[in-house]
Design a protein around this motif. Sequence first.
Motif, PDB file in Angstrom:
ATOM      1  N   GLU B 106       0.896  -1.368  -0.056  1.00  0.00           N
ATOM      2  CA  GLU B 106       0.157   0.121   0.001  1.00  0.00           C
ATOM      3  C   GLU B 106       0.817   1.168  -0.001  1.00  0.00           C
ATOM      4  O   GLU B 106       0.411   1.883  -0.924  1.00  0.00           O
ATOM      5  CB  GLU B 106      -0.766  -0.109   1.145  1.00  0.00           C
ATOM      6  CG  GLU B 106      -1.895   1.024   1.293  1.00  0.00           C
ATOM      7  CD  GLU B 106      -2.820   0.897   2.559  1.00  0.00           C
ATOM      8  OE1 GLU B 106      -2.830  -0.234   3.117  1.00  0.00           O
ATOM      9  OE2 GLU B 106      -3.388   2.012   3.066  1.00  0.00           O
ATOM     10  N   VAL B 107       1.687   1.264   0.786  1.00  0.00           N
ATOM     11  CA  VAL B 107       2.637   2.727   0.827  1.00  0.00           C
ATOM     12  C   VAL B 107       3.606   2.585  -0.275  1.00  0.00           C
ATOM     13  O   VAL B 107       3.699   3.761  -0.797  1.00  0.00           O
ATOM     14  CB  VAL B 107       3.847   2.236   2.029  1.00  0.00           C
ATOM     15  CG1 VAL B 107       4.418   3.571   2.270  1.00  0.00           C
ATOM     16  CG2 VAL B 107       2.943   2.198   3.194  1.00  0.00           C
ATOM     17  N   VAL B 110       1.680   4.535  -3.235  1.00  0.00           N
ATOM     18  CA  VAL B 110       1.313   5.952  -2.946  1.00  0.00           C
ATOM     19  C   VAL B 110       2.995   6.551  -3.586  1.00  0.00           C
ATOM     20  O   VAL B 110       2.930   7.494  -4.275  1.00  0.00           O
ATOM     21  CB  VAL B 110       1.345   6.373  -1.587  1.00  0.00           C
ATOM     22  CG1 VAL B 110       1.450   7.792  -1.344  1.00  0.00           C
ATOM     23  CG2 VAL B 110      -0.084   5.869  -1.128  1.00  0.00           C
ATOM     24  N   TYR B 113       3.473   7.187  -7.222  1.00  0.00           N
ATOM     25  CA  TYR B 113       2.803   8.277  -8.279  1.00  0.00           C
ATOM     26  C   TYR B 113       3.102   9.599  -7.697  1.00  0.00           C
ATOM     27  O   TYR B 113       2.566  10.675  -7.889  1.00  0.00           O
ATOM     28  CB  TYR B 113       1.208   8.232  -7.962  1.00  0.00           C
ATOM     29  CG  TYR B 113       0.632   6.930  -8.604  1.00  0.00           C
ATOM     30  CD1 TYR B 113       0.386   5.873  -8.074  1.00  0.00           C
ATOM     31  CD2 TYR B 113       0.689   7.014 -10.072  1.00  0.00           C
ATOM     32  CE1 TYR B 113      -0.185   4.742  -8.486  1.00  0.00           C
ATOM     33  CE2 TYR B 113       0.409   5.531 -10.674  1.00  0.00           C
ATOM     34  CZ  TYR B 113      -0.228   4.822  -9.800  1.00  0.00           C
ATOM     35  OH  TYR B 113      -0.547   3.519 -10.610  1.00  0.00           O
ATOM     36  N   VAL B 114       4.363   9.705  -7.094  1.00  0.00           N
ATOM     37  CA  VAL B 114       4.856  11.079  -6.863  1.00  0.00           C
ATOM     38  C   VAL B 114       5.748  11.517  -7.767  1.00  0.00           C
ATOM     39  O   VAL B 114       6.672  10.757  -8.522  1.00  0.00           O
ATOM     40  CB  VAL B 114       5.687  10.973  -5.333  1.00  0.00           C
ATOM     41  CG1 VAL B 114       6.303  12.207  -5.094  1.00  0.00           C
ATOM     42  CG2 VAL B 114       4.651  10.521  -4.342  1.00  0.00           C
TER      43      VAL B 114
END
Lengths: 374, 201, 100
Positions: B106-107, B110, B113-114
Amino acid sequence: MSSLLNSIDFQYVIGALVKIAVFWIFIMLVVAYTVYAERRVLAVIQNRLGPNRVGWQGLLQPFADLLKFIFKEDIIPLAVNKWLYVLAPIIVLIPAMMVLIVYPFGPGDVPLPFGADISHTLNNLGASFGMSWNIDLSKINLYVTNMNVGLLYVFAMTSLGIYGIVVGGWASNSKYSLLGGLRSSAQMISYELALSLSVIAVLIQAGTLDLAKIVEQQQGWYGFKWNIFQWPMFLPCIIAFSIYMISAIAETNRVPFDLPEAETELVAGFHTEYSSLKFALFFMAEYVNMMTVSVLATTLFLGGWNGPGVETYKWLGPVWFLAKVFFFLFLYIWLRGTLPRFRYDQLMDFGWKVLLPAALFNVVLASAIGVLFL
Amino acid sequence: MEFSHILFLGLAALAVVAAFNVILQRNPIYSAIGLIVVLGSLAALFLTLSAQFIAAMQIIVYAGAIMVLFVFVIMLLNVRAEETRMDKQKYLKWLAAPLFLALLAEVMAVVRYVNLTPQPLPSANGAANPQEVLGTVENIAFGMFTDYLIPFEAASILILMAIVGSMLLARREKKEDVERIENALVAQQEEEQKYEEEVAV
Amino acid sequence: MVPLSWYLALSAVLFTIGVIGVLIQRNVISLFMCVELMLNAVNISLIAFSRLHADRSGQLFVFIVMAVAAAEAAVGLAIIIALFRSRETLNVDEADLLKL
């Protein structure tokens, strides 16, 4: 693979490694002969002869001691925590030795004799392999590195050395060791505060934490423009110097602050259960710490490698530096032969109730003078 | 595969192995040593990210003071190795690893997509080596005493509160306090008895 | 030049290890150490982003986080010592009643 080799700056790395090797051997010799000097000077103070049989006047005594330590039987008591017991001397020694990369032994542009010829030979050697080296050894700098946060690095390594003592005391599984370890590390933490605060007076004047630059700012007055003589900060620097010297003695567990490892009090404190080479490592770490605080004292307060004649003969820089460091080491040995030791509660009272307020007051005074006059 | 990549992978591997050591060891002293190793490798990683001052602070404050506090408390309370929760409740052994992987996935999703294009560092006042200016003491100090002065002062007040609070919480009960509390309880009971007598009458 | 996503991945892994540690550990001091591990994972993430945007604010944030972690460790350990004195155990599973 070629990108890996291209991404390493070999000249810098090999230069640094050579300098580290030279400095390390030198520091080890200084530490060994500090032990010898301590025994001889204590003997003079106590009206007897020291070791004077091994070699001329006993000068080979450190090597005899080293051989004895290596060949002694290495006892590991049954009830100790084996991993931590073996790890403790290593944890004490490695941070103590890591500090030597920021010692400013001399100026930053000392001419190396035959430096130009050596560089020429090495460049030709490289050209014969088809590689274009650009080595210039005509002027070398006598420190391994001048980090921007050099002084903080020294304090960081001092803080890491505390772990070895507390882990060694606990892992030995004996009440003398545990008490000695806890007392010793509590004392070191308490006096570390006064040590760090007392240095601020010098930092306000210097404006940088880089030890090489702090020494460079003390050039002038025929080599006597030291930080304790400079206007406007001479008063805070003198107070800071006294606080620093007292805290440094307490930080390295030397007399009169050596209750945690005194023979008459706690058998031998945290290194009671250690024998042969592990004890030698603890012993060496204590003397390397002494060397570190002496180097820091000369760098910050007594002008480092500055002295009469350094501008013209650059190689006098290390001579003056070592003279001042040896003076401080002699001072430590002199104090050991002269003063009785403090009781533990007197020691802690002094650290927290006298030195820390004095250091804080000194910070305020130095800041006030710095704002008004700098 | 440059040298900086190898350096990062080595330090990161050391940090991860030591972190697993922290959570899986039964004896708290070994967990503490594992955490010290994590802090040291993170300080080295800060150095690779041009954060020299923060790296030195990490060693001095975190590894040199906070962890010493932990080690002192473990030694003073004489904490020994105990059974972990996984020994008592055996089903946790099968639950921990999938939970770890799920949270990690999950982390990482994230992170994916930075926008991660590095920008060139500013050359503060025409410094010779702009890459080295970002984490220097002068730069950090300038920011701390101009833009971030209020957080700095608030942090110092917080530390003062922590000093006073921890001394208050950890001290032993003094005999005078205990006696005072007991006397107050006895007086209260006597008052209640008198009240009941009055009501009964 | 190390890609910045590697640093963020390391931060994610350390943070996740810390979370699992908090769920697994029964000793309250080890639990506290796993919380410190999580704080450090966030620190590395902040420094990585500070390097990305060439902004010193990230590093100042980390400085304040370290100060807060120090204060929290001091008070937390004092509470643990007080708990140990009254309950004689450091097991979080046995601290399940409000009554001492």
